[in-house]
Design an enzyme around this catalytic site. Structure first.
Site, PDB file in Angstrom:
ATOM      1  N   ALA A 145       0.884  -1.033   0.086  1.00 30.32           N
ATOM      2  CA  ALA A 145       0.049   0.113   0.168  1.00 30.32           C
ATOM      3  C   ALA A 145       1.111   1.115   0.359  1.00 30.32           C
ATOM      4  CB  ALA A 145      -0.818  -0.090   0.997  1.00 30.32           C
ATOM      5  N   THR A 176       9.781  -7.579 -12.801  1.00 28.23           N
ATOM      6  CA  THR A 176       8.856  -9.042 -13.037  1.00 28.23           C
ATOM      7  C   THR A 176       7.840  -9.241 -11.759  1.00 28.23           C
ATOM      8  OG1 THR A 176      11.276  -9.304 -13.783  1.00 28.23           O
ATOM      9  CG2 THR A 176       9.804 -11.472 -12.523  1.00 28.23           C
ATOM     10  N   CYS A 216       4.121   1.435  12.035  1.00 27.71           N
ATOM     11  CA  CYS A 216       4.969   2.653  10.320  1.00 27.71           C
ATOM     12  C   CYS A 216       5.458   3.814  11.065  1.00 27.71           C
ATOM     13  CB  CYS A 216       4.506   3.226   9.835  1.00 27.71           C
ATOM     14  SG  CYS A 216       3.088   1.962   9.508  1.00 27.71           S
ATOM     15  N   ASN A 235      -6.465   3.190  10.597  1.00 29.93           N
ATOM     16  CA  ASN A 235      -5.344   2.224  10.866  1.00 29.93           C
ATOM     17  C   ASN A 235      -5.109   2.545  12.713  1.00 29.93           C
ATOM     18  OD1 ASN A 235      -4.036   4.235   9.367  1.00 29.93           O
ATOM     19  ND2 ASN A 235      -2.383   3.388  11.256  1.00 29.93           N
ATOM     20  N   GLN A 293      -6.968  -0.539   5.420  1.00 31.49           N
ATOM     21  CA  GLN A 293      -7.823  -1.506   5.997  1.00 31.49           C
ATOM     22  C   GLN A 293      -9.406  -1.475   6.614  1.00 31.49           C
ATOM     23  OE1 GLN A 293      -6.108  -2.039   9.473  1.00 31.49           O
ATOM     24  NE2 GLN A 293      -3.964  -0.791   8.985  1.00 31.49           N
ATOM     25  N   SER A 333      -3.411  -3.742   0.194  1.00 31.26           N
ATOM     26  CA  SER A 333      -2.550  -4.745   0.621  1.00 31.26           C
ATOM     27  C   SER A 333      -2.432  -6.209   1.303  1.00 31.26           C
ATOM     28  CB  SER A 333      -1.451  -3.753   1.841  1.00 31.26           C
ATOM     29  OG  SER A 333      -0.287  -4.475   1.922  1.00 31.26           O
TER      30      SER A 333
HETATM   31  C1  LIG Z   1      -0.159  -0.646   6.617  1.00 25.89           C
HETATM   32  C2  LIG Z   1      -1.209   0.683   5.842  1.00 25.89           C
HETATM   33  C3  LIG Z   1      -0.155   1.021   4.647  1.00 25.89           C
HETATM   34  C4  LIG Z   1       1.474   0.626   4.613  1.00 25.89           C
HETATM   35  O1  LIG Z   1       0.932  -0.737   3.771  1.00 25.89           O
HETATM   36  P1  LIG Z   1       2.288  -1.944   3.643  1.00 25.89           P
HETATM   37  O2  LIG Z   1       1.696  -2.333   2.555  1.00 25.89           O
HETATM   38  O3  LIG Z   1       2.706  -2.454   4.495  1.00 25.89           O
HETATM   39  O4  LIG Z   1       3.496  -0.487   2.178  1.00 25.89           O
HETATM   40  C5  LIG Z   1      -1.039   1.899   3.883  1.00 25.89           C
HETATM   41  N1  LIG Z   1      -1.853   2.758   4.232  1.00 25.89           N
HETATM   42  C6  LIG Z   1      -2.257   2.134   5.797  1.00 25.89           C
HETATM   43  C7  LIG Z   1      -4.231   2.312   5.880  1.00 25.89           C
HETATM   44  C8  LIG Z   1      -1.909   0.651   6.019  1.00 25.89           C
HETATM   45  O5  LIG Z   1      -2.853   0.382   7.307  1.00 25.89           O
END
Ligand SMILES: *Cc1c(COP(=O)(O)O)cnc(C)c1O
Length: 399
Positions: A75, A244, A332, A155, A183, A203
């Site tokens: 994501a 790829t 994060c 999140n 989320q 994601s």
């Molecule tokens: C976890 C998250 C991301 C980041 O996703 P990744 O796949 O780990 O890069 C971005 N936005 C939200 C709302 C998330 O919860």
């Protein structure tokens, strides 16, 4: 995954990969090693077929066409591709983008980067419960606005924004709407077509798929959205994202989408009950504890965010770290000790933001986990307060 000694309640940071997903992925490491772009032999075709199938499963989960799914590494990359890709493609038309203060850092940091390139960003406020004000959004749209970026579900708090109403406003003003739905997808219905969303990031590892694979939905018609690629190379993914394809991960992502489509509703109902029970136990047992969101408002069924007055969340988590996985703020940013930008934007003071924890449940959470987790948290809060001079002063009415 959980055992007597350890309970995982940090599903919003990442979900365990469902064993059924792992099983689906395995053949694509050794037995079927083909590159999905190899057109000259059966191994290539097999890989391509597997990717096509996964693309369909993912598209079906969000009610779009398979060709509208672009695979990325996650994501974070999808957010960057959507924001920077739109800005680069449309900046001659306008340089203004609207987003929200409570967005994920992947969106906020991409916006800061766009500002450095000459873009102008409006960061909308949220109310005390974390919702944007639709009148604020309308007022922020200008003739040079090209994109609005608003996350589907938060999140840290689980707050769900009114995407359909947001979509209508964007439609009326002829601006593109992007949503970070990481989320939401696989947990609640998230259909970009119905909500008037033109770009949507999500994601695999937040929905029981593997880490390192994600997708960006890019609308194909009414209107056809164009993006400037951010990674150049062999022209994969319609030139929008070269490299790829990670076939095993994509297969796993597809399987995870298939499972989510089947189990999402039941799972949400089950977790809603467990989450509510946990919330009730904590709020009723621990004095001076607060729910940071509106109990009855639109929110994800499996997440809660609670403050324990005069208890440092960081300390609480450290005291529980071998027993219980929970978090303060988002994973994060938990490397820094800054209080959550989301809670601050909701108007919570620093003290309250510092004493807040996020608990997120998921597919493998059992009823007994909730009881045990509640008891562990209650004991840890008691322990922390029993040695806290601030808490004692508070109890004596000195502060
Ligand atoms: C976890 C998250 C991301 C980041 O996703 P990744 O796949 O780990 O890069 C971005 N936005 C939200 C709302 C998330 O919860």
């Amino acid at each position: 995954m959980n055992n007597e000694h350890f309970i995982y309640l940090d599903y919003n940071a990442t979900t365990p990969t469902d064993p059924k997903v792992v099983e689906a992925m395995l053949p694509y490491f050794y037995e079927r090693p083909g590159n999905a772009a190899s057109r000259s032999h059966a191994w290539g075709w097999m890989a391509e077929e597997a990717v096509d199938q996964a693309r369909k499963q993912i598209a079906q989960l969000i009610g779009v066409e398979a060709e509208e799914i672009i695979f990325t590494s996650g994501a974070t990359e999808s957010d960057n591709l959507a924001l920077k890709g739109v800005y680069e493609m449309y900046h001659r038309k306008g340089r203004h983008i609207i987003t929200v203060k409570t967005e994920h850092n992947a969106v906020l940091d991409a916006c800061y980067a766009i500002e450095k390139k000459g873009g102008e960003i409006t960061y909308l406020d949220v109310d005390q419960h974390g919702y944007i004000n639709l009148e604020d959004l309308k007022a922020a749209i200008r003739p040079d606005t090209v994109l609005v970026s608003i996350m589907w579900a938060n999140n840290e708090t689980g707050v769900i924004q009114p995407m359909k109403a947001i979509g209508e406003i964007c439609e009326q003003h002829g601006v593109l709407l992007m949503s970070d739905a990481t989320q939401a997808v696989g947990k609640i219905p998230a259909y970009p077509g119905e909500a008037g969303v033109h770009l949507m990031a999500f994601s695999a590892h937040k929905m029981y798929g593997p880490k390192g694979i994600g997708a960006l939905y890019v609308r194909k018609r009414h209107p056809r959205v164009k993006l400037a690629a951010q990674i150049h190379g062999g022209g994969h993914e319609k030139g929008m994202r070269s490299g790829t394809l990670n076939v095993p991960a994509i297969v796993g992502f597809g399987k995870a989408a298939g499972i989510a489509l089947e189990e999402r509703e039941q799972e949400a109902a089950r977790l809603f009950e467990l989450r509510n029970r946990l919330e009730k136990t904590l709020l009723n047992t621990v004095e001076e504890s607060y729910l940071n969101i509106d109990q009855a408002a639109a929110r994800l069924p499996h997440v809660t965010n609670i403050a324990f007055r005069h208890v440092e969340a960081e300390g609480l988590m450290i005291s529980l770290k071998h027993d219980l996985a929970i978090s303060s703020g988002s994973a994060c940013t938990s490397a820094s000790l800054e209080p959550s930008h989301v809670l601050l934007a909701m108007g919570l003071d620093e003290e309250r933001a510092h004493s807040s924890i996020r608990i997120s449940l998921g597919r493998f959470t059992q009823e007994e986990d909730i009881e045990k987790a509640a008891q562990k948290i209650i004991a840890a809060v008691k322990q922390a307060r029993s040695i806290s001079p601030v808490w004692m002063m508070f109890k004596e009415g000195l502060i």
